[in-house]
Write a protein that holds these residues in place. Structure first.
Motif, short mmCIF file in Angstrom:
data_model
loop_
_atom_site.label_atom_id
_atom_site.label_comp_id
_atom_site.label_asym_id
_atom_site.label_seq_id
_atom_site.Cartn_x
_atom_site.Cartn_y
_atom_site.Cartn_z
N ILE A 149 42.92 45.05 37.63
CA ILE A 149 42.77 43.85 38.42
C ILE A 149 41.00 44.06 38.57
O ILE A 149 40.40 42.77 38.38
N TRP A 177 39.27 43.09 35.46
CA TRP A 177 39.36 41.61 35.32
C TRP A 177 38.19 40.80 36.14
O TRP A 177 37.68 40.13 35.54
N PHE A 178 38.53 41.28 37.41
CA PHE A 178 37.48 40.52 38.40
C PHE A 178 35.95 40.75 38.15
O PHE A 178 35.16 39.94 37.87
#
Length: 118
Positions: free
Chosen positions: A24, A27-28
């Motif tokens: 995550i 991705w962020f």
């Protein structure tokens, strides 16, 4: 497909959770590292909209005869509006800094997948 020959697995749920959190984070970072205004500006506009909604509730309660000091709505309205403005302006400043950083380094902040010759 083959059975384990020695020892026990070290892969447990805790490691799966850490891997998911890392995924995550990557991705962020890929999505918002070069365009922070999309994140902070969007959150800022959302907070300003919440402030507008809470302001309407404040005005409605005021016309119903409720005093401003008897309710938390005026304070909530100011919190949302000022917080939204701060987030939006922070996004603008961060966007300027990112653009400035990449211009100074003479690097592109995007990746060209392929070029097609005519």
């Amino acid at each position: 497909h083959r059975s384990r020959k020695a020892g026990k697995t070290k892969y447990k749920f805790n490691r799966t959770l850490k891997g998911f959190i890392d995924m995550i984070a990557v991705w962020f970072w890929n999505k918002y590292s070069v365009r922070p205004l999309h994140l902070l500006g969007g959150m800022g506009l959302f907070f300003i909209a919440l402030g507008g909604f809470s302001g309407l509730i404040t005005v409605y309660k005021f016309y119903q005869g409720e005093g401003m000091s008897e309710s938390a709505w005026p304070m909530l309205t100011m919190f949302f509006v000022l917080g939204g403005i701060q987030m939006f302006i922070s996004g603008l400043i961060a966007d300027i800094l990112v653009k400035n950083y990449y211009d100074r380094r003479q690097e592109a902040y995007y990746v060209i997948r392929e070029t097609i010759e005519n």
